[in-house]
Design a protein around this motif. Sequence first.
Motif, PDB file in Angstrom:
ATOM      1  N   HIS A 114      61.460  98.357 -52.814  1.00  0.00           N
ATOM      2  CA  HIS A 114      61.464  97.292 -53.813  1.00  0.00           C
ATOM      3  C   HIS A 114      62.855  97.186 -54.415  1.00  0.00           C
ATOM      4  O   HIS A 114      63.600  98.171 -54.488  1.00  0.00           O
ATOM      5  CB  HIS A 114      60.458  97.568 -54.933  1.00  0.00           C
ATOM      6  CG  HIS A 114      59.051  97.269 -54.566  1.00  0.00           C
ATOM      7  ND1 HIS A 114      58.509  96.012 -54.654  1.00  0.00           N
ATOM      8  CD2 HIS A 114      58.063  98.067 -54.120  1.00  0.00           C
ATOM      9  CE1 HIS A 114      57.244  96.052 -54.280  1.00  0.00           C
ATOM     10  NE2 HIS A 114      56.953  97.298 -53.933  1.00  0.00           N
ATOM     11  N   GLY A 131      58.274  93.875 -58.497  1.00  0.00           N
ATOM     12  CA  GLY A 131      57.152  93.674 -57.588  1.00  0.00           C
ATOM     13  C   GLY A 131      55.997  93.023 -58.305  1.00  0.00           C
ATOM     14  O   GLY A 131      56.011  92.871 -59.527  1.00  0.00           O
ATOM     15  N   HIS A 132      54.976  92.666 -57.550  1.00  0.00           N
ATOM     16  CA  HIS A 132      53.795  92.015 -58.113  1.00  0.00           C
ATOM     17  C   HIS A 132      53.023  92.981 -59.004  1.00  0.00           C
ATOM     18  O   HIS A 132      52.539  92.606 -60.066  1.00  0.00           O
ATOM     19  CB  HIS A 132      52.900  91.484 -56.985  1.00  0.00           C
ATOM     20  CG  HIS A 132      51.739  90.687 -57.459  1.00  0.00           C
ATOM     21  ND1 HIS A 132      51.877  89.482 -58.105  1.00  0.00           N
ATOM     22  CD2 HIS A 132      50.406  90.934 -57.397  1.00  0.00           C
ATOM     23  CE1 HIS A 132      50.684  89.014 -58.412  1.00  0.00           C
ATOM     24  NE2 HIS A 132      49.781  89.879 -57.989  1.00  0.00           N
ATOM     25  N   SER A 133      52.934  94.242 -58.578  1.00  0.00           N
ATOM     26  CA  SER A 133      52.283  95.279 -59.384  1.00  0.00           C
ATOM     27  C   SER A 133      53.386  95.977 -60.179  1.00  0.00           C
ATOM     28  O   SER A 133      54.413  95.390 -60.469  1.00  0.00           O
ATOM     29  CB  SER A 133      51.549  96.263 -58.473  1.00  0.00           C
ATOM     30  OG  SER A 133      52.487  96.987 -57.696  1.00  0.00           O
ATOM     31  N   PRO A 137      49.549  90.256 -52.941  1.00  0.00           N
ATOM     32  CA  PRO A 137      50.411  89.769 -54.016  1.00  0.00           C
ATOM     33  C   PRO A 137      50.104  88.328 -54.413  1.00  0.00           C
ATOM     34  O   PRO A 137      50.501  87.880 -55.486  1.00  0.00           O
ATOM     35  CB  PRO A 137      51.823  89.916 -53.467  1.00  0.00           C
ATOM     36  CG  PRO A 137      51.683  90.148 -52.016  1.00  0.00           C
ATOM     37  CD  PRO A 137      50.298  90.633 -51.752  1.00  0.00           C
ATOM     38  N   SER A 138      49.378  87.618 -53.572  1.00  0.00           N
ATOM     39  CA  SER A 138      48.994  86.244 -53.905  1.00  0.00           C
ATOM     40  C   SER A 138      47.808  86.188 -54.876  1.00  0.00           C
ATOM     41  O   SER A 138      47.506  85.132 -55.414  1.00  0.00           O
ATOM     42  CB  SER A 138      48.621  85.490 -52.624  1.00  0.00           C
ATOM     43  OG  SER A 138      47.549  86.158 -51.961  1.00  0.00           O
ATOM     44  N   PRO A 198      46.288  86.890 -58.406  1.00  0.00           N
ATOM     45  CA  PRO A 198      46.768  87.181 -59.757  1.00  0.00           C
ATOM     46  C   PRO A 198      46.107  88.393 -60.421  1.00  0.00           C
ATOM     47  O   PRO A 198      46.668  88.960 -61.351  1.00  0.00           O
ATOM     48  CB  PRO A 198      46.451  85.911 -60.554  1.00  0.00           C
ATOM     49  CG  PRO A 198      45.686  85.013 -59.665  1.00  0.00           C
ATOM     50  CD  PRO A 198      45.711  85.568 -58.278  1.00  0.00           C
ATOM     51  N   TRP A 243      46.012  91.288 -59.420  1.00  0.00           N
ATOM     52  CA  TRP A 243      46.803  92.495 -59.182  1.00  0.00           C
ATOM     53  C   TRP A 243      48.182  92.422 -59.841  1.00  0.00           C
ATOM     54  O   TRP A 243      48.972  93.362 -59.709  1.00  0.00           O
ATOM     55  CB  TRP A 243      46.934  92.774 -57.689  1.00  0.00           C
ATOM     56  CG  TRP A 243      45.606  92.826 -57.008  1.00  0.00           C
ATOM     57  CD1 TRP A 243      45.161  92.004 -56.010  1.00  0.00           C
ATOM     58  CD2 TRP A 243      44.524  93.716 -57.304  1.00  0.00           C
ATOM     59  NE1 TRP A 243      43.872  92.333 -55.668  1.00  0.00           N
ATOM     60  CE2 TRP A 243      43.448  93.382 -56.443  1.00  0.00           C
ATOM     61  CE3 TRP A 243      44.337  94.755 -58.209  1.00  0.00           C
ATOM     62  CZ2 TRP A 243      42.238  94.056 -56.459  1.00  0.00           C
ATOM     63  CZ3 TRP A 243      43.123  95.430 -58.232  1.00  0.00           C
ATOM     64  CH2 TRP A 243      42.096  95.081 -57.372  1.00  0.00           C
ATOM     65  N   ALA A 244      48.483  91.331 -60.547  1.00  0.00           N
ATOM     66  CA  ALA A 244      49.777  91.197 -61.224  1.00  0.00           C
ATOM     67  C   ALA A 244      49.937  92.317 -62.249  1.00  0.00           C
ATOM     68  O   ALA A 244      49.076  92.511 -63.119  1.00  0.00           O
ATOM     69  CB  ALA A 244      49.895  89.841 -61.897  1.00  0.00           C
TER      70      ALA A 244
END
Length: 161
Positions: free
Chosen positions: A12, A35-37, A65-66, A68, A70-71
């Motif tokens: 990342h 990153g998304h997470s 990641p698409s 939300p 898991w944001a």
Amino acid sequence: MNLRIGNGYDIHKLRPGRPLILGGVKIDHEMGLLGHSDADVLTHAIMDAMLGALSLGDIGHFFPPSDPQWAGADSIELLNRVNHLVKASCWQVSNIDSVVVAERPKLKPHIKEMRSRLAATLELQADQVSIKATTNEKLGPVGREEGIAAYAVVLLNKYEG
């Protein structure tokens, strides 16, 4: 066959204003991983190794990641979910060997805590979780401090559930 091995890798980008979390441990540093997470590359590499050992795909399949939901997700909680998937298939982690590649910060002072956090999440002893830290000798994006990478190998053993 009663043993399975899987390997994982993650990288990342580093960015100011983000927390740096590795192995579930927040580390004081002027930059964190994007990153998304929470972008915990070490935990992500371990999860991918666990899933790969059972041919279940990768973490993007389970936590895309698409999506939300898991944001900003806590990767330790995601690891817990992956561990439940592994155990539901009557497998368990035997041991983990991992490497974190970063120029800075120095990770040696944090390795014991990272091992303990990961071991507790996976219901293992700390000596079943190996974490090594190295630099990239100033080479490539990790060497230029643009990011941090991690590699992991996980050995699973079958049990009668």
